[in-house]
Scaffold this motif. Sequence first.
Motif, PDB file in Angstrom:
ATOM      1  N   ALA A 354       0.686  -1.065  -0.103  1.00 47.32           N
ATOM      2  CA  ALA A 354      -0.145   0.072  -0.043  1.00 47.32           C
ATOM      3  C   ALA A 354       1.100   1.241  -0.124  1.00 47.32           C
ATOM      4  CB  ALA A 354      -1.099  -0.304   1.241  1.00 47.32           C
ATOM      5  N   ILE A 355       1.953   1.108   0.335  1.00 46.45           N
ATOM      6  CA  ILE A 355       2.970   2.353   0.209  1.00 46.45           C
ATOM      7  C   ILE A 355       4.237   2.335  -0.970  1.00 46.45           C
ATOM      8  CG2 ILE A 355       2.698   3.101   2.553  1.00 46.45           C
ATOM      9  CD1 ILE A 355       5.094   1.506   3.358  1.00 46.45           C
ATOM     10  N   THR A 356       3.873   1.079  -1.692  1.00 52.05           N
ATOM     11  CA  THR A 356       4.905   1.048  -2.611  1.00 52.05           C
ATOM     12  C   THR A 356       3.993   0.696  -4.214  1.00 52.05           C
ATOM     13  OG1 THR A 356       5.240  -1.214  -2.154  1.00 52.05           O
ATOM     14  CG2 THR A 356       6.829   0.282  -1.216  1.00 52.05           C
ATOM     15  N   MET A 357       3.745  -0.577  -4.211  1.00 55.58           N
ATOM     16  CA  MET A 357       3.522  -0.982  -5.475  1.00 55.58           C
ATOM     17  C   MET A 357       1.682  -0.474  -5.863  1.00 55.58           C
ATOM     18  SD  MET A 357       3.047  -5.107  -6.792  1.00 55.58           S
ATOM     19  CE  MET A 357       1.470  -4.980  -6.647  1.00 55.58           C
ATOM     20  N   GLU A 358       0.992  -0.431  -4.738  1.00 52.66           N
ATOM     21  CA  GLU A 358      -0.424   0.024  -5.396  1.00 52.66           C
ATOM     22  C   GLU A 358      -0.457   1.558  -5.587  1.00 52.66           C
ATOM     23  OE1 GLU A 358      -2.826  -1.425  -6.080  1.00 52.66           O
ATOM     24  OE2 GLU A 358      -2.472  -3.676  -5.201  1.00 52.66           O
ATOM     25  N   PRO A 359       0.196   2.388  -5.104  1.00 50.09           N
ATOM     26  CA  PRO A 359       0.301   3.654  -5.397  1.00 50.09           C
ATOM     27  C   PRO A 359       0.845   4.035  -6.863  1.00 50.09           C
ATOM     28  CG  PRO A 359       1.676   3.452  -3.365  1.00 50.09           C
ATOM     29  CD  PRO A 359       0.998   2.123  -3.628  1.00 50.09           C
ATOM     30  N   ALA A 360       1.816   3.115  -6.897  1.00 45.53           N
ATOM     31  CA  ALA A 360       2.598   3.208  -8.204  1.00 45.53           C
ATOM     32  C   ALA A 360       1.857   3.011  -9.283  1.00 45.53           C
ATOM     33  CB  ALA A 360       3.806   2.373  -8.271  1.00 45.53           C
ATOM     34  N   ALA A 361       0.867   1.958  -8.949  1.00 48.59           N
ATOM     35  CA  ALA A 361      -0.122   1.468 -10.006  1.00 48.59           C
ATOM     36  C   ALA A 361      -1.168   2.419 -10.159  1.00 48.59           C
ATOM     37  CB  ALA A 361      -0.794   0.028  -9.522  1.00 48.59           C
ATOM     38  N   LEU A 362      -1.608   2.984  -9.263  1.00 45.14           N
ATOM     39  CA  LEU A 362      -2.563   4.276  -9.109  1.00 45.14           C
ATOM     40  C   LEU A 362      -2.218   5.143 -10.066  1.00 45.14           C
ATOM     41  CD1 LEU A 362      -5.283   5.409  -7.414  1.00 45.14           C
ATOM     42  CD2 LEU A 362      -3.321   6.671  -6.580  1.00 45.14           C
ATOM     43  N   LEU A 363      -1.110   5.613  -9.925  1.00 48.00           N
ATOM     44  CA  LEU A 363      -0.359   6.589 -10.510  1.00 48.00           C
ATOM     45  C   LEU A 363      -0.153   6.455 -12.197  1.00 48.00           C
ATOM     46  CD1 LEU A 363       2.088   8.209  -7.907  1.00 48.00           C
ATOM     47  CD2 LEU A 363      -0.135   9.122  -8.772  1.00 48.00           C
ATOM     48  N   GLY A 364      -0.295   5.292 -12.465  1.00 51.26           N
ATOM     49  CA  GLY A 364       0.026   4.570 -13.871  1.00 51.26           C
ATOM     50  C   GLY A 364       1.470   4.447 -14.094  1.00 51.26           C
ATOM     51  N   VAL A 365       2.321   4.511 -13.052  1.00 50.23           N
ATOM     52  CA  VAL A 365       4.033   4.328 -13.395  1.00 50.23           C
ATOM     53  C   VAL A 365       4.223   2.947 -12.688  1.00 50.23           C
ATOM     54  CG1 VAL A 365       4.409   6.646 -13.597  1.00 50.23           C
ATOM     55  CG2 VAL A 365       4.437   5.681 -11.242  1.00 50.23           C
ATOM     56  N   GLY A 366       3.186   1.886 -12.529  1.00 49.34           N
ATOM     57  CA  GLY A 366       3.853   0.553 -11.907  1.00 49.34           C
ATOM     58  C   GLY A 366       4.857  -0.238 -12.817  1.00 49.34           C
ATOM     59  N   ASP A 367       4.848   0.272 -13.910  1.00 51.56           N
ATOM     60  CA  ASP A 367       5.949  -0.529 -14.749  1.00 51.56           C
ATOM     61  C   ASP A 367       7.473  -0.040 -14.740  1.00 51.56           C
ATOM     62  OD1 ASP A 367       5.229   1.873 -16.034  1.00 51.56           O
ATOM     63  OD2 ASP A 367       5.679   1.271 -17.872  1.00 51.56           O
TER      64      ASP A 367
END
Lengths: 410, 458
Positions: A354-367
């Motif tokens: 919830a403080i790393t991968m999910e926010p990155a995915a939310l922002l569309g920069v998960g890749d």
Amino acid sequence: MLIPLLLAWTPTPVPQAIPDLPDLYALKASVLETGTGEVIEHAVLLVEGGKVITVGEDLVVERGIPIYELEPNQVVMPGLVNAYTRVGVTGSGPSGVQPWMHASDELYPAAGEYAKAREAGVTTLGHYPSGNGIPGRSVVVRPKGASADAMTLKDDAYLKIIMSSSKSAKGSLSGGFKNADSWLEKEAKNKEKWDKAKEKFDEEDDEEKKKKLDPGPYKPIKEDPKAASFMELRDGSLTALISVRTAGDYLHLIDAIGEEKFSWDLRVVMTRDMNIYHVIEKVADSGRRVVLEPEISLHPGTMRQRNLPAEFARAGTPLVLVPRNDSVSGFEAWRRHVGEIVASGLERSVAIRAITMEPAALLGVGDRVGSLEAGKDANILILSGDPLEPGTQVDAVILEGALVSGEVNL
Amino acid sequence: MHIQTNKKTGSLRAAALFLPLAMGLVAPTVAQEDEDPADEWFVLQGGDVYTGTGAVLRGASVLSKNGKIAEIGYDLYIPEEAEILDVAGYRVYPGLVAIESRGLFGGSSDLANSVDPFSKNMVLALSAGVTTARSGSEVAKLRAGHIDGLVLTSGVLPGLSYSKSNPSGKRTLRQKFEAAVRYLEAYAQWEIDKKSDKDLKEPSDKGVDSSILRYVRGEARPVFSASTRTDLLEIARLAQRFGFRPIINGCQEGWIVADELGRAGASAIITARDRSTKSEQLVRTGGSSIENAAILHRAGVSVTIIPGSAGISLGGIVGRDLMHLTVEAGFAVRGGLSEKAALDGITIEPARLLGVEARVGSIEVGKDADMIVTDGDILHYQTFVQWAVVSGEVVYDKEAELFFAHIRPRPEGSLSPEERVDAGETADEEIEEDSDDSDPPEESGEEAGDEGDGDSRP
């Protein structure tokens, strides 16, 4: 009298020369959190050109590659991703429906907060635009770079929408789509008119008359930035983050969305008498992410504590946790606060995600960010212990392969 | 009365009995031919159903389909997927209707777009049995947890003023009525005359107040706020002269002029506990009376009851706010009003004044399944609403909400199958312990004999 004294006591920061890390190096850590919820023991992490090349347990490192062996107590995790912040940007946005506005226009690269954010381990920030209604689009930055362009990881991340139980808030969402529809309709009519003129022109054989009938090249009707934004939402090139306060707001949001299909996530504003728990199941069924603070709230009208983040997570909602206070000190306390709600029931792996991968995915920069996996940016935190334990310090921060805070010894 | 017993079910049962014998000869058919899997069925099973139409059906069931009452009676056919709430030993009443309310819906006007369906006040009003309320000019149902199917109607209770404190206003209003009546007379005459003379011009309604016209035509009823004898008499005279039926809000001295109001076809919205002293300079009778509701009702005035404050008030002295609608009706009974009329005064009578009597206000087939389940006489101060059902769905469960769960908890067997707010293991144990030594809810006098409570339940 007091002020000069205080000033005298303030230690002047000594600019530390941070030694550069080589282009290619390996990190050896006894514990590594990948950010996906997985924990690797005796981990080896290979970095080259600012990217993670590989990560795994007890990997053999080719001779010649410098190896930074960390202390046994030290833990490695991906840089933190704060998807919902205004630390570093200033300015106040106008109210109303302005979906074409960009938080990126508010960027001020010299802001001192970025260095502090780095030190606290935040290596990716999603700035949301300020204002009410539909204030605009967020921008994803890394806390380094001398210009707005250099800082920007992604512009047009999510469109921020504030929803409430009112006709105007509901209308600005449903009306936005209606507006897009009527623009498309007008455009279609315009095109039809031009097509007809063109047809006439093509059919005419008489050169003299033909000249008069020439409709010229096709000119679409004037662009409408508002309509365009809602069309972007529809075609998926833009996502939305919709903010609500109460369970009622959520129902009104669903009502306002109606049959419209677009990608959106939910921001829940933590208030004293939170009643969002009424719709936790509904939110979970929708599959949307929920952005909220790692905070224990009270059941309305009682002193009974509720761990809403844990309740959301248990229902199956992907969680994005943001600092309780949107300030540098809030960033510093962030991991500890997340630890508190883990102590009272949130699953640990969910909390790390919830403080790393999910926010990155939310922002569309998960890749690019949010986890330590092959091919991702080498945004690495070296901590003095478990990331969620109180008292754990950030010993070093590596941003895209380069050391930006603290130190690492060979 | 729309009470039916399902004869088809009876025959089905018989078929089931002889099934082993008649195998292959009698194939059981689908009991209800128009059954749709998407239908939502809900049953209040085995309660004493006070329909609000005068009938009481002991140990009967109410079946609702998609939020509407489908059947009332005994041995009903119940579809397999129906949600059943066993209310044996409890009473079932129509949901109460509040002719006035404040702050129940969270939102302001335009409830459909601003309601907070989780508002605390809505839950508290449901705990008092209120399932429909007027808010401003809108009439809405307390559909906790939903924002749809809420508003029943709007633009209700148009107000008029006709008071001796504003003599010129009185004259103006009278003139408006006169104009409206003149226009209607001219129109009626024109309809007759045009048969012989086709070119005759239709009388113009220019200058005629359209809402006054509606009152005179009987399409709507105006509300007057009036309490003194003089004003009430004047309103009664105005109403009789122009042939409309007034609604009178307040009506404190109504008991003095009850006959006149009755003859004028008036309806009264009263607060049974309203107090006003008689002016000492006057010789004639004056002031308020606890018998007001009873006397008015005897004189043929339909009585609607509302507490002194129409909001939910959690401060000060308990008992005067909307949470005590039934208590207010109880005070009218103290003044001599029959219990039936008192129940009507908080159900069907306000529903009529609000023009929603076809949807709510009594338990009848075809109406909305808006009902409350109580552990005793609705007018008794000790009675709790155990469940409130709106549109065939439980929207309030005493045990699931914080407010009254701790007072005389229901025995465990009667807990609703629904998950409770904090259904931890400890909570269950606590309730079990409590139920062991909890006294049965007190019944109000004469009913105590035949009214069971949770303890007598299987």
